[in-house]
Design a protein around this motif. Sequence first.
Motif, PDB file in Angstrom:
ATOM      1  N   ARG A  22       1.000  -1.177   0.076  1.00  0.00           N
ATOM      2  CA  ARG A  22      -0.152   0.038  -0.042  1.00  0.00           C
ATOM      3  C   ARG A  22       0.781   1.233   0.069  1.00  0.00           C
ATOM      4  O   ARG A  22       0.636   2.241  -0.778  1.00  0.00           O
ATOM      5  N   PHE A  23       2.095   1.139   0.848  1.00  0.00           N
ATOM      6  CA  PHE A  23       2.950   2.269   0.756  1.00  0.00           C
ATOM      7  C   PHE A  23       3.507   2.534  -0.599  1.00  0.00           C
ATOM      8  O   PHE A  23       3.480   3.846  -0.882  1.00  0.00           O
ATOM      9  N   VAL A  24       3.927   1.960  -1.101  1.00  0.00           N
ATOM     10  CA  VAL A  24       4.638   1.882  -2.561  1.00  0.00           C
ATOM     11  C   VAL A  24       3.586   2.286  -3.661  1.00  0.00           C
ATOM     12  O   VAL A  24       3.614   3.082  -4.294  1.00  0.00           O
ATOM     13  N   HIS A  25       2.355   1.692  -3.556  1.00  0.00           N
ATOM     14  CA  HIS A  25       0.962   2.067  -4.573  1.00  0.00           C
ATOM     15  C   HIS A  25       0.969   3.414  -4.391  1.00  0.00           C
ATOM     16  O   HIS A  25       0.831   4.361  -5.284  1.00  0.00           O
ATOM     17  N   GLU A  26       0.609   4.063  -3.088  1.00  0.00           N
ATOM     18  CA  GLU A  26       0.419   5.524  -2.732  1.00  0.00           C
ATOM     19  C   GLU A  26       1.579   6.338  -3.361  1.00  0.00           C
ATOM     20  O   GLU A  26       1.239   7.399  -3.852  1.00  0.00           O
ATOM     21  N   ALA A  27       2.739   5.696  -2.942  1.00  0.00           N
ATOM     22  CA  ALA A  27       4.020   6.715  -3.401  1.00  0.00           C
ATOM     23  C   ALA A  27       3.977   6.993  -4.714  1.00  0.00           C
ATOM     24  O   ALA A  27       4.097   7.966  -5.291  1.00  0.00           O
ATOM     25  N   LEU A  28       3.731   5.808  -5.542  1.00  0.00           N
ATOM     26  CA  LEU A  28       3.860   5.895  -6.949  1.00  0.00           C
ATOM     27  C   LEU A  28       2.697   6.525  -7.856  1.00  0.00           C
ATOM     28  O   LEU A  28       2.658   7.416  -8.707  1.00  0.00           O
ATOM     29  N   THR A  29       1.441   6.463  -6.930  1.00  0.00           N
ATOM     30  CA  THR A  29       0.288   6.990  -7.776  1.00  0.00           C
ATOM     31  C   THR A  29      -0.310   8.441  -7.281  1.00  0.00           C
ATOM     32  O   THR A  29      -0.806   9.184  -7.947  1.00  0.00           O
ATOM     33  N   THR A  30       0.207   8.599  -5.923  1.00  0.00           N
ATOM     34  CA  THR A  30      -0.103  10.062  -5.338  1.00  0.00           C
ATOM     35  C   THR A  30       0.826  10.965  -5.044  1.00  0.00           C
ATOM     36  O   THR A  30       0.889  12.028  -4.655  1.00  0.00           O
ATOM     37  N   GLY A  31       2.066  10.460  -4.795  1.00  0.00           N
ATOM     38  CA  GLY A  31       3.218  11.139  -4.429  1.00  0.00           C
ATOM     39  C   GLY A  31       3.256  11.225  -2.918  1.00  0.00           C
ATOM     40  O   GLY A  31       3.781  12.266  -2.171  1.00  0.00           O
ATOM     41  N   SER A  32       2.258  10.471  -2.181  1.00  0.00           N
ATOM     42  CA  SER A  32       2.019  10.719  -0.695  1.00  0.00           C
ATOM     43  C   SER A  32       1.863   9.299   0.015  1.00  0.00           C
ATOM     44  O   SER A  32       1.318   8.357  -0.862  1.00  0.00           O
ATOM     45  N   ILE A  33       1.854   9.253   1.215  1.00  0.00           N
ATOM     46  CA  ILE A  33       1.487   8.049   1.952  1.00  0.00           C
ATOM     47  C   ILE A  33       0.930   8.361   3.368  1.00  0.00           C
ATOM     48  O   ILE A  33       1.440   9.292   3.958  1.00  0.00           O
TER      49      ILE A  33
END
Length: 160
Positions: A22-33
């Motif tokens: 989830r952390f990697v997905h959020e970082a890749l898609t939104t630039g935030s975690i």
Amino acid sequence: YTILRYGSLYGPRADMRNAIHRFVHEALTTGSITYYGTPTALREYVHVDDASSATLHVLGPEFANQNIIISGNQPMRVADLFRMIGEMLGKELEIKYQNDPNSGHYQVTPYAFMPRMGRKLVPPLTVDLGQGILRVMEEEHRQIHPELQSQGGYLVSTDD
């Protein structure tokens, strides 16, 4: 019997219920975690390859009638993990700490007093946390961008 408990698992084929995924997905898609605990929370992430090897090892008779904890060998604060993910992606991430006391996140240790003693097993050879996260990033990037394929070390579009 042998009772097994695992540290924070991560690795390929995880879904959004897995923290690292989830952390990697959020970082890749939104630039935030978004994290529902505090930045100082300590975790011992263990790659699924290491956990499965350790699980097979625990089938031996020397572990009969015991409680075994299988964890990683690199305790890390979540704030440091988020910094690592940002460095790997080459960008500054916005981290949103929710500090939710009802999230079920422990601060330093998942252990609570129980009258029965457990033993901790840390696999001797492990997937390095950074290398493991890179593998998760590659897999997640492929899922987000199926139109791109790796050819000769470069990502190229297959939409022609």
